[in-house]
Design a protein around this motif. Structure first.
Motif, PDB file in Angstrom:
ATOM      1  N   ALA A 157       0.809  -1.327   0.209  1.00  0.00           N
ATOM      2  CA  ALA A 157       0.046   0.014   0.007  1.00  0.00           C
ATOM      3  C   ALA A 157       0.865   1.187   0.038  1.00  0.00           C
ATOM      4  CB  ALA A 157      -0.863  -0.122   1.204  1.00  0.00           C
ATOM      5  N   LEU A 158       2.148   1.342   0.630  1.00  0.00           N
ATOM      6  CA  LEU A 158       2.716   2.566   0.657  1.00  0.00           C
ATOM      7  C   LEU A 158       3.679   2.683  -0.446  1.00  0.00           C
ATOM      8  CD1 LEU A 158       4.670   1.890   4.150  1.00  0.00           C
ATOM      9  CD2 LEU A 158       2.801   3.498   3.503  1.00  0.00           C
ATOM     10  N   LYS A 159       3.656   1.745  -1.516  1.00  0.00           N
ATOM     11  CA  LYS A 159       4.335   2.184  -2.791  1.00  0.00           C
ATOM     12  C   LYS A 159       3.775   3.329  -3.493  1.00  0.00           C
ATOM     13  CE  LYS A 159       5.842  -0.365  -6.887  1.00  0.00           C
ATOM     14  NZ  LYS A 159       5.830  -1.757  -7.675  1.00  0.00           N
ATOM     15  N   ARG A 160       4.517   4.424  -3.748  1.00  0.00           N
ATOM     16  CA  ARG A 160       4.068   5.688  -4.254  1.00  0.00           C
ATOM     17  C   ARG A 160       2.956   6.387  -3.589  1.00  0.00           C
ATOM     18  NH1 ARG A 160       5.453   2.723  -8.702  1.00  0.00           N
ATOM     19  NH2 ARG A 160       3.315   2.020  -9.326  1.00  0.00           N
ATOM     20  N   ALA A 161       2.715   5.849  -2.598  1.00  0.00           N
ATOM     21  CA  ALA A 161       1.734   6.791  -1.385  1.00  0.00           C
ATOM     22  C   ALA A 161       2.165   7.893  -0.961  1.00  0.00           C
ATOM     23  CB  ALA A 161       1.292   5.670  -0.313  1.00  0.00           C
ATOM     24  N   LYS A 162       1.378   9.005  -0.855  1.00  0.00           N
ATOM     25  CA  LYS A 162       1.816  10.362  -0.214  1.00  0.00           C
ATOM     26  C   LYS A 162       1.588  10.279   1.358  1.00  0.00           C
ATOM     27  CE  LYS A 162       2.140  13.928  -2.145  1.00  0.00           C
ATOM     28  NZ  LYS A 162       1.510  15.214  -2.113  1.00  0.00           N
ATOM     29  N   LEU A 163       0.881   9.643   1.912  1.00  0.00           N
ATOM     30  CA  LEU A 163       0.348   9.805   3.196  1.00  0.00           C
ATOM     31  C   LEU A 163      -0.010   8.411   3.869  1.00  0.00           C
ATOM     32  CD1 LEU A 163       0.134  11.643   6.133  1.00  0.00           C
ATOM     33  CD2 LEU A 163      -2.183  12.348   5.024  1.00  0.00           C
ATOM     34  N   PHE A 164       0.515   7.987   5.114  1.00  0.00           N
ATOM     35  CA  PHE A 164       0.029   7.026   5.949  1.00  0.00           C
ATOM     36  C   PHE A 164      -0.645   7.535   7.113  1.00  0.00           C
ATOM     37  CE2 PHE A 164       0.997   3.135   8.653  1.00  0.00           C
ATOM     38  CZ  PHE A 164      -0.442   2.722   8.703  1.00  0.00           C
ATOM     39  N   TYR A 165      -1.930   7.272   7.517  1.00  0.00           N
ATOM     40  CA  TYR A 165      -2.288   7.767   8.668  1.00  0.00           C
ATOM     41  C   TYR A 165      -2.687   6.715   9.529  1.00  0.00           C
ATOM     42  CZ  TYR A 165      -5.892   9.340  12.416  1.00  0.00           C
ATOM     43  OH  TYR A 165      -6.448   9.712  13.253  1.00  0.00           O
ATOM     44  N   ALA A 166      -2.331   6.963  10.965  1.00  0.00           N
ATOM     45  CA  ALA A 166      -2.708   5.669  11.711  1.00  0.00           C
ATOM     46  C   ALA A 166      -2.706   6.065  13.359  1.00  0.00           C
ATOM     47  CB  ALA A 166      -1.352   4.652  11.750  1.00  0.00           C
ATOM     48  N   VAL A 167      -3.562   5.342  13.979  1.00  0.00           N
ATOM     49  CA  VAL A 167      -3.760   5.447  15.327  1.00  0.00           C
ATOM     50  C   VAL A 167      -2.936   4.332  16.061  1.00  0.00           C
ATOM     51  CG1 VAL A 167      -5.295   5.989  17.216  1.00  0.00           C
ATOM     52  CG2 VAL A 167      -5.958   6.681  15.025  1.00  0.00           C
ATOM     53  N   THR A 168      -1.863   4.590  16.686  1.00  0.00           N
ATOM     54  CA  THR A 168      -1.215   3.267  17.011  1.00  0.00           C
ATOM     55  C   THR A 168      -1.288   2.670  18.395  1.00  0.00           C
ATOM     56  OG1 THR A 168       0.860   4.499  17.503  1.00  0.00           O
ATOM     57  CG2 THR A 168       0.817   3.842  15.153  1.00  0.00           C
ATOM     58  N   SER A 169      -1.931   3.473  19.185  1.00  0.00           N
ATOM     59  CA  SER A 169      -2.328   3.095  20.589  1.00  0.00           C
ATOM     60  C   SER A 169      -3.986   3.277  20.767  1.00  0.00           C
ATOM     61  CB  SER A 169      -1.574   3.786  21.623  1.00  0.00           C
ATOM     62  OG  SER A 169      -0.245   3.727  21.407  1.00  0.00           O
ATOM     63  N   PHE A 170      -4.585   2.032  21.118  1.00  0.00           N
ATOM     64  CA  PHE A 170      -5.981   2.011  21.301  1.00  0.00           C
ATOM     65  C   PHE A 170      -6.680   2.530  20.339  1.00  0.00           C
ATOM     66  CE2 PHE A 170      -3.498   3.284  25.522  1.00  0.00           C
ATOM     67  CZ  PHE A 170      -3.052   2.096  25.650  1.00  0.00           C
ATOM     68  N   GLN A 171      -6.478   1.895  19.202  1.00  0.00           N
ATOM     69  CA  GLN A 171      -7.130   2.571  17.992  1.00  0.00           C
ATOM     70  C   GLN A 171      -8.476   2.874  17.990  1.00  0.00           C
ATOM     71  OE1 GLN A 171      -8.652   1.093  15.206  1.00  0.00           O
ATOM     72  NE2 GLN A 171      -7.833   2.170  13.017  1.00  0.00           N
ATOM     73  N   ASN A 172      -8.723   3.821  17.259  1.00  0.00           N
ATOM     74  CA  ASN A 172     -10.362   4.354  17.144  1.00  0.00           C
ATOM     75  C   ASN A 172     -10.605   3.861  15.745  1.00  0.00           C
ATOM     76  OD1 ASN A 172     -12.925   5.199  16.804  1.00  0.00           O
ATOM     77  ND2 ASN A 172     -12.361   7.499  17.520  1.00  0.00           N
ATOM     78  N   PRO A 173     -11.367   2.940  15.470  1.00  0.00           N
ATOM     79  CA  PRO A 173     -12.529   2.309  16.464  1.00  0.00           C
ATOM     80  C   PRO A 173     -12.062   0.951  17.233  1.00  0.00           C
ATOM     81  CG  PRO A 173     -12.941   1.537  14.271  1.00  0.00           C
ATOM     82  CD  PRO A 173     -11.671   2.286  13.944  1.00  0.00           C
ATOM     83  N   SER A 174     -11.015   0.336  16.821  1.00  0.00           N
ATOM     84  CA  SER A 174     -11.022  -1.079  17.086  1.00  0.00           C
ATOM     85  C   SER A 174     -10.498  -1.399  18.520  1.00  0.00           C
ATOM     86  CB  SER A 174     -10.036  -1.849  16.203  1.00  0.00           C
ATOM     87  OG  SER A 174      -8.746  -1.102  16.356  1.00  0.00           O
ATOM     88  N   GLY A 175      -9.879  -0.163  19.194  1.00  0.00           N
ATOM     89  CA  GLY A 175      -9.181  -0.469  20.662  1.00  0.00           C
ATOM     90  C   GLY A 175      -7.874  -1.131  20.572  1.00  0.00           C
ATOM     91  N   LEU A 176      -7.387  -1.757  19.093  1.00  0.00           N
ATOM     92  CA  LEU A 176      -6.165  -2.682  19.257  1.00  0.00           C
ATOM     93  C   LEU A 176      -4.883  -1.437  19.340  1.00  0.00           C
ATOM     94  CD1 LEU A 176      -7.050  -4.631  16.181  1.00  0.00           C
ATOM     95  CD2 LEU A 176      -7.355  -5.513  18.412  1.00  0.00           C
ATOM     96  N   SER A 177      -3.774  -1.932  19.504  1.00  0.00           N
ATOM     97  CA  SER A 177      -2.447  -1.186  19.720  1.00  0.00           C
ATOM     98  C   SER A 177      -1.534  -1.965  18.772  1.00  0.00           C
ATOM     99  CB  SER A 177      -2.154  -1.113  21.057  1.00  0.00           C
ATOM    100  OG  SER A 177      -3.120  -0.504  21.766  1.00  0.00           O
ATOM    101  N   TYR A 178      -0.470  -1.400  18.217  1.00  0.00           N
ATOM    102  CA  TYR A 178       0.557  -1.805  17.609  1.00  0.00           C
ATOM    103  C   TYR A 178       1.661  -2.476  18.721  1.00  0.00           C
ATOM    104  CZ  TYR A 178      -0.754   0.794  13.322  1.00  0.00           C
ATOM    105  OH  TYR A 178      -1.367   1.241  12.098  1.00  0.00           O
ATOM    106  N   SER A 179       1.953  -3.685  18.465  1.00  0.00           N
ATOM    107  CA  SER A 179       3.161  -4.128  19.320  1.00  0.00           C
ATOM    108  C   SER A 179       4.475  -3.623  18.913  1.00  0.00           C
ATOM    109  CB  SER A 179       3.296  -5.688  18.941  1.00  0.00           C
ATOM    110  OG  SER A 179       3.694  -6.030  17.597  1.00  0.00           O
TER     111      SER A 179
END
Length: 400
Positions: A157-179
């Motif tokens: 997905a990042l190939k030639r992409a301009k921007l990556f937006y992420a919520v890495t801790s207690f994500q909205n909406p899932s509540g998941l977090s990046y390890s």
């Protein structure tokens, strides 16, 4: 007849804001909005801070100010990043914004042209989807696993992409977090692809179990921006957020903000700074985190007692949300229709997907309801779920 600008042609009202109109009825149990619990608002302390600011600095608090924000508040934010997260953040790296939502808009203005590729998590934060849609991007979405994004799909997905937006801790909406491992791998991918990265961290302070982890931006500061807010740890009514950025990114953000509103309200910034300076902020955040941990456990326990066993629910370590996945073929939109009839509300998950999927998912907020209310609301939802499943079973038998 004159036409509206192309950028708003496909823009929609916020689905969550529309649902909140239903929850204005006090008899409705709402698991819909991402609302902090009013019991956590430090009302006496804020009142004392406001009185002190007006008494000691009334004229300057009511005057125009600098675009970048109130210097002592920016110094406090930078110092906290240095001390708590070990990040090299200086006051000049901080731009105060009118809530995180304005920060999203400013980032869109300086980065996203029509047709540029923006990468989102799947599911992703609805407020960001709405903010960036105005700029007419080309969307790519990357599924979230229990510990963060699918790395193989993120690489593509990042190939030639301009921007990556992420919520890495207690994500909205899932509540998941990046390890910790996935944070390091995401940083590596961002470096390789030279993609702008916007890391949103509105819930990072609200950890009630597990180990705190530093933002991805710490490992990949170049081409990165980090968002923060006082809405979840002081009060959302102030509409105070900030962006951490450097160099040419910060320069363009300042220009965009000057065009938008000149600066965020001086009085609000000074009151919040005085509140932070005069009170034990660590103890205040710890109280909120304990409260939300208790409410999260109350909702998880109620779901375990009442929901059908084939409904999957995430297990967050902090934040404000649970994410439920229904069996394939069930519609969360239909479930909401039935739920509203029984005076309970939530957000159907499809609103958090940019690719039209997610119809069998939903978001539940636990932060703004006590344990007894949570138990009652989950029982009502369970009844609606059983009805939906019974009707789906009947339809399947009829079509067999």
């Amino acid at each position: 007849m004159p036409q509206f600008a192309h950028r708003v042609a496909k823009a929609q009202r916020s689905f969550i804001r529309e649902i909140l109109k239903v929850t204005a009825d006090p008899s409705v149990i709402s698991f819909a909005g991402g609302l902090p619990n009013p019991a956590s608002f430090p009302v006496p302390e804020i009142a004392a801070a406001a009185a002190k600011v007006l008494y000691e600095a009334g004229p300057s608090a009511l005057q125009y100010s600098t675009t970048e924000g109130y210097a002592p508040l920016r110094e406090w934010i930078a110092r906290r990043y240095q001390e708590k997260k070990g990040m090299d953040v200086r006051p000049e790296d901080i731009l105060i914004t009118t809530g995180s939502q304005q920060a999203l808009d400013l980032v869109g203005k300086i980065l996203v042209n029509a047709g540029d590729t923006v990468v989102m998590e799947k599911p992703g934060y609805l407020g960001a989807i709405q903010a960036f849609t105005i700029f007419r991007p080309s969307w790519r979405s990357v599924p979230l696993e229990d510990d963060g994004p699918d790395l193989e799909l993120l690489d593509r997905a990042l190939k030639r992409a301009k921007l990556f937006y992420a919520v890495t801790s207690f994500q909205n909406p899932s509540g998941l977090s990046y390890s910790e491992e996935k944070r390091a791998r995401v940083a590596e991918l961002l470096k390789r692809h030279r993609t702008f990265f916007l890391e949103d961290d509105p819930y990072g302070e609200l950890r009630f179990k597990g180990q705190a982890l530093p933002p991805v931006c710490k490992q990949r500061p170049e081409l990165s921006m980090l968002l923060g807010t006082f809405s979840k740890v002081a009060a959302p009514g102030f509409r105070l957020g900030w962006i951490v950025a450097r160099g040419s990114i910060m320069e363009r953000l300042v220009i965009a903000k000057q065009a938008a509103d000149l600066h965020t309200g001086s009085l609000d910034q000074m009151i919040v700074h005085r509140f932070l300076a005069d009170n034990d902020f660590e103890a205040h955040v710890a109280r909120i985190s304990r409260l939300y941990g208790e409410q999260c456990r109350a909702m998880q326990d109620a779901i375990a007692r009442h929901f059908p066993k084939n409904v999957r629910v995430t297990e967050p370590e902090g934040g404000m949300f649970l994410w439920a996945t229904l069996p394939e073929g069930l519609s969360a939109t239909e479930l909401l229709r039935r739920a509203v009839e029984r005076k309970v509300a939530f957000v159907p998950g499809a609103a958090f997907f940019v690719d039209g999927t997610g119809e069998n998912t939903l978001r539940l907020n636990y932060s703004n309801a006590d344990a007894a209310t949570i138990e009652d609301g989950i029982k009502r939802l369970a009844t609606c779920l059983e009805e939906c499943m019974a009707e789906a079973g009947k339809a399947a038998r009829a079509g067999a």
